[in-house]
Design a protein around this motif. Structure first.
Motif, PDB file in Angstrom:
ATOM      1  N   GLY A 225       0.796  -1.223   0.000  1.00  0.00           N
ATOM      2  CA  GLY A 225       0.000   0.000   0.000  1.00  0.00           C
ATOM      3  C   GLY A 225       0.827   1.270   0.000  1.00  0.00           C
ATOM      4  O   GLY A 225       0.317   2.343  -0.336  1.00  0.00           O
ATOM      5  N   TYR A 226       2.087   1.177   0.369  1.00  0.00           N
ATOM      6  CA  TYR A 226       2.974   2.340   0.301  1.00  0.00           C
ATOM      7  C   TYR A 226       3.561   2.395  -1.108  1.00  0.00           C
ATOM      8  O   TYR A 226       4.621   1.844  -1.393  1.00  0.00           O
ATOM      9  CB  TYR A 226       4.088   2.231   1.345  1.00  0.00           C
ATOM     10  N   GLU A 227       2.835   3.051  -1.985  1.00  0.00           N
ATOM     11  CA  GLU A 227       3.131   2.984  -3.406  1.00  0.00           C
ATOM     12  C   GLU A 227       3.608   4.322  -3.958  1.00  0.00           C
ATOM     13  O   GLU A 227       3.145   5.387  -3.533  1.00  0.00           O
ATOM     14  CB  GLU A 227       1.866   2.546  -4.154  1.00  0.00           C
ATOM     15  N   LEU A 230       1.000   6.916  -5.199  1.00  0.00           N
ATOM     16  CA  LEU A 230       0.249   7.802  -4.319  1.00  0.00           C
ATOM     17  C   LEU A 230       0.553   9.262  -4.638  1.00  0.00           C
ATOM     18  O   LEU A 230       1.625   9.597  -5.149  1.00  0.00           O
ATOM     19  CB  LEU A 230       0.598   7.516  -2.856  1.00  0.00           C
ATOM     20  N   GLU A 231      -0.384  10.126  -4.280  1.00  0.00           N
ATOM     21  CA  GLU A 231      -0.206  11.557  -4.533  1.00  0.00           C
ATOM     22  C   GLU A 231       1.004  12.111  -3.790  1.00  0.00           C
ATOM     23  O   GLU A 231       1.747  12.942  -4.312  1.00  0.00           O
ATOM     24  CB  GLU A 231      -1.471  12.300  -4.110  1.00  0.00           C
ATOM     25  N   ASP A 232       1.197  11.668  -2.568  1.00  0.00           N
ATOM     26  CA  ASP A 232       2.330  12.130  -1.755  1.00  0.00           C
ATOM     27  C   ASP A 232       2.978  10.917  -1.102  1.00  0.00           C
ATOM     28  O   ASP A 232       2.817  10.666   0.092  1.00  0.00           O
ATOM     29  CB  ASP A 232       1.836  13.123  -0.700  1.00  0.00           C
ATOM     30  N   ASP A 264       1.418  -2.581   7.341  1.00  0.00           N
ATOM     31  CA  ASP A 264       2.171  -1.661   8.197  1.00  0.00           C
ATOM     32  C   ASP A 264       1.498  -0.287   8.252  1.00  0.00           C
ATOM     33  O   ASP A 264       2.147   0.751   8.225  1.00  0.00           O
ATOM     34  CB  ASP A 264       3.616  -1.531   7.704  1.00  0.00           C
ATOM     35  N   ALA A 265       0.172  -0.293   8.317  1.00  0.00           N
ATOM     36  CA  ALA A 265      -0.574   0.967   8.340  1.00  0.00           C
ATOM     37  C   ALA A 265      -0.756   1.465   9.771  1.00  0.00           C
ATOM     38  O   ALA A 265      -0.613   0.710  10.730  1.00  0.00           O
ATOM     39  CB  ALA A 265      -1.937   0.775   7.681  1.00  0.00           C
ATOM     40  N   ASN A 266      -1.072   2.733   9.911  1.00  0.00           N
ATOM     41  CA  ASN A 266      -1.398   3.351  11.189  1.00  0.00           C
ATOM     42  C   ASN A 266      -2.875   3.707  11.200  1.00  0.00           C
ATOM     43  O   ASN A 266      -3.344   4.448  10.330  1.00  0.00           O
ATOM     44  CB  ASN A 266      -0.574   4.618  11.394  1.00  0.00           C
ATOM     45  N   CYS A 267      -3.607   3.208  12.189  1.00  0.00           N
ATOM     46  CA  CYS A 267      -5.016   3.588  12.288  1.00  0.00           C
ATOM     47  C   CYS A 267      -5.164   5.071  12.613  1.00  0.00           C
ATOM     48  O   CYS A 267      -6.002   5.757  12.042  1.00  0.00           O
ATOM     49  CB  CYS A 267      -5.708   2.750  13.357  1.00  0.00           C
ATOM     50  N   SER A 268      -4.329   5.552  13.533  1.00  0.00           N
ATOM     51  CA  SER A 268      -4.362   6.970  13.920  1.00  0.00           C
ATOM     52  C   SER A 268      -2.952   7.365  14.325  1.00  0.00           C
ATOM     53  O   SER A 268      -2.569   7.228  15.483  1.00  0.00           O
ATOM     54  CB  SER A 268      -5.344   7.201  15.065  1.00  0.00           C
ATOM     55  N   PRO A 269      -2.144   7.849  13.374  1.00  0.00           N
ATOM     56  CA  PRO A 269      -0.725   8.117  13.633  1.00  0.00           C
ATOM     57  C   PRO A 269      -0.514   9.142  14.739  1.00  0.00           C
ATOM     58  O   PRO A 269      -1.341  10.036  14.957  1.00  0.00           O
ATOM     59  CB  PRO A 269      -0.218   8.646  12.290  1.00  0.00           C
ATOM     60  N   GLY A 274       0.710  10.594   8.853  1.00  0.00           N
ATOM     61  CA  GLY A 274       0.428   9.308   8.231  1.00  0.00           C
ATOM     62  C   GLY A 274       0.362   9.444   6.711  1.00  0.00           C
ATOM     63  O   GLY A 274       0.694  10.483   6.141  1.00  0.00           O
ATOM     64  N   VAL A 275      -0.081   8.388   6.061  1.00  0.00           N
ATOM     65  CA  VAL A 275      -0.186   8.376   4.603  1.00  0.00           C
ATOM     66  C   VAL A 275      -1.658   8.304   4.252  1.00  0.00           C
ATOM     67  O   VAL A 275      -2.350   7.324   4.569  1.00  0.00           O
ATOM     68  CB  VAL A 275       0.584   7.189   4.000  1.00  0.00           C
ATOM     69  N   LYS A 276      -2.153   9.314   3.607  1.00  0.00           N
ATOM     70  CA  LYS A 276      -3.578   9.457   3.320  1.00  0.00           C
ATOM     71  C   LYS A 276      -4.106   8.257   2.540  1.00  0.00           C
ATOM     72  O   LYS A 276      -3.545   7.861   1.521  1.00  0.00           O
ATOM     73  CB  LYS A 276      -3.828  10.745   2.528  1.00  0.00           C
ATOM     74  N   GLY A 277      -5.181   7.688   3.063  1.00  0.00           N
ATOM     75  CA  GLY A 277      -5.849   6.597   2.373  1.00  0.00           C
ATOM     76  C   GLY A 277      -5.254   5.221   2.595  1.00  0.00           C
ATOM     77  O   GLY A 277      -5.815   4.229   2.126  1.00  0.00           O
ATOM     78  N   HIS A 278      -4.137   5.149   3.312  1.00  0.00           N
ATOM     79  CA  HIS A 278      -3.489   3.852   3.514  1.00  0.00           C
ATOM     80  C   HIS A 278      -3.952   3.251   4.834  1.00  0.00           C
ATOM     81  O   HIS A 278      -3.713   3.818   5.899  1.00  0.00           O
ATOM     82  CB  HIS A 278      -1.969   4.023   3.519  1.00  0.00           C
ATOM     83  N   THR A 279      -4.636   2.108   4.780  1.00  0.00           N
ATOM     84  CA  THR A 279      -5.114   1.444   5.987  1.00  0.00           C
ATOM     85  C   THR A 279      -4.835  -0.048   5.903  1.00  0.00           C
ATOM     86  O   THR A 279      -4.456  -0.575   4.850  1.00  0.00           O
ATOM     87  CB  THR A 279      -6.633   1.648   6.185  1.00  0.00           C
TER      88      THR A 279
END
Length: 317
Positions: A225-227, A230-232, A264-269, A274-279
């Motif tokens: 998901g860390y691609e 992504l926009e940013d 390796d996502a953060n529910c609430s960093p 965090g990385v927008k849209g990554h869950t």
């Protein structure tokens, strides 16, 4: 009876279901909870986290392994509330994301002290929560080389793993030879270690995944998901198809039983946006469809997301 420690008590491995084996309820560097730019009230964090875990459960997710570690925002009473609210098993960890995240109190500690700390959190409980850690977290500090403190933590983790039967999960698998040497010196079989982030865009070229697997280690393809699309994208991003091809190539070499996947996502960093849209739900929304499109059958997908993590997390006394 075989069991896995969760924050609400031990469960049988066959009850875990689909496992997200490397995730975070909320990760931040020490002190990040004091950063007014990114600070959130407990109510805001709860409102941000519960829908993600509920969606995970609705998709068929059973277990969420939080590998945030000591000093990085671990909050076990909070995890207990989330687990009860959403129906998702949550496994908490002892240990540290890396030596560079250990506060001075632990930075000055010796191997024996750290071992006792880890064993206590596994066998007695974390703080006054009554919840026992189900996995030990260790990691390579920033800079990409094992520090003296990293090695002390790895050695303490190995001793605690041998003593308690709980496995180890690593942050990064670069500079792997010193880590493997410590584990072997302490008599820890490498199948009890999940070497993480083998697939991230920054460190994949320096991660000897097949060498580790050849010695019996488990390998985490756990930054899905860390691609770069992504926009940013974060600095560890990687093209989506390249990461998928890496996993498929690893499986093609005969290492299916040693591969595990996560986001390796953060529910609430904590302390960063965090990385927008990554869950964590990337696993269901993107990865599983990608695996099917690549020709993997349901038995293989189940092996990656159900059987392999259950075998890894099961306490082996």
């Amino acid at each position: 009876m075989s069991k896995v420690n969760t924050v609400l008590g031990p469960v049988a491995p066959e009850e875990l279901g689909v496992v997200a084996v490397h995730e975070h309820v909320g990760y931040g560097m020490p002190g990040s909870e004091l950063d007014t730019r990114w600070w959130k009230t407990p109510e805001e964090r709860y409102a941000e986290t519960v829908p993600k875990l509920r969606r995970f459960h609705e998709y068929g997710g059973g277990t969420f392994v939080d590998v945030t570690g000591i000093c990085n925002g671990r909050d076990v009473d909070y995890y207990k509330s989330l687990s009860a609210k959403t129906g998702v098993h949550i496994v908490a960890c002892t240990g540290f994301v890396g030596g560079d995240t250990a506060l001075p109190f632990f930075e000055r500690a010796g191997v024996d002290y750290l071992t006792r700390q880890f064993v206590h959190e596994i066998t007695v409980g974390i703080g006054g929560t009554g919840s026992r850690a189900g996995v030990i977290k260790v990691g390579v500090s920033r800079g990409g080389r094992m520090t003296d403190l990293d090695l002390r933590i790895y050695r303490a983790a190995a001793r605690a793993a041998v003593s308690t039967g709980v496995p180890i999960l690593t942050h990064l698998a670069i500079d792997a030879e010193p880590a493997v040497a410590v584990f072997e010196e302490e008599g820890l079989p490498l199948h009890r270690v999940l070497f993480g982030h083998a697939d991230d865009g920054l460190n994949a070229p320096n991660t000897p995944d097949t060498w580790l697997a050849g010695r019996g280690g488990r390998i985490g393809f756990d930054t899905f998901g860390y691609e770069t699309e992504l926009e940013d994208p974060p600095f560890w991003a990687r093209p989506r198809r390249e990461r998928l091809a890496h996993l498929l190539g690893f499986l093609g070499k005969g290492f299916l039983d040693q591969a595990l996947v996560s986001a390796d996502a953060n529910c609430s960093p904590l302390g960063w946006p965090g990385v927008k849209g990554h869950t964590v739900n990337y696993l269901f929304e993107e990865l599983i469809p990608d695996l099917r499109d690549a020709g993997l059958d349901e038995a293989t997908i189940t092996r990656l997301l159900v059987h392999n993590p259950a075998d890894f997390l099961t306490i082996q006394n």
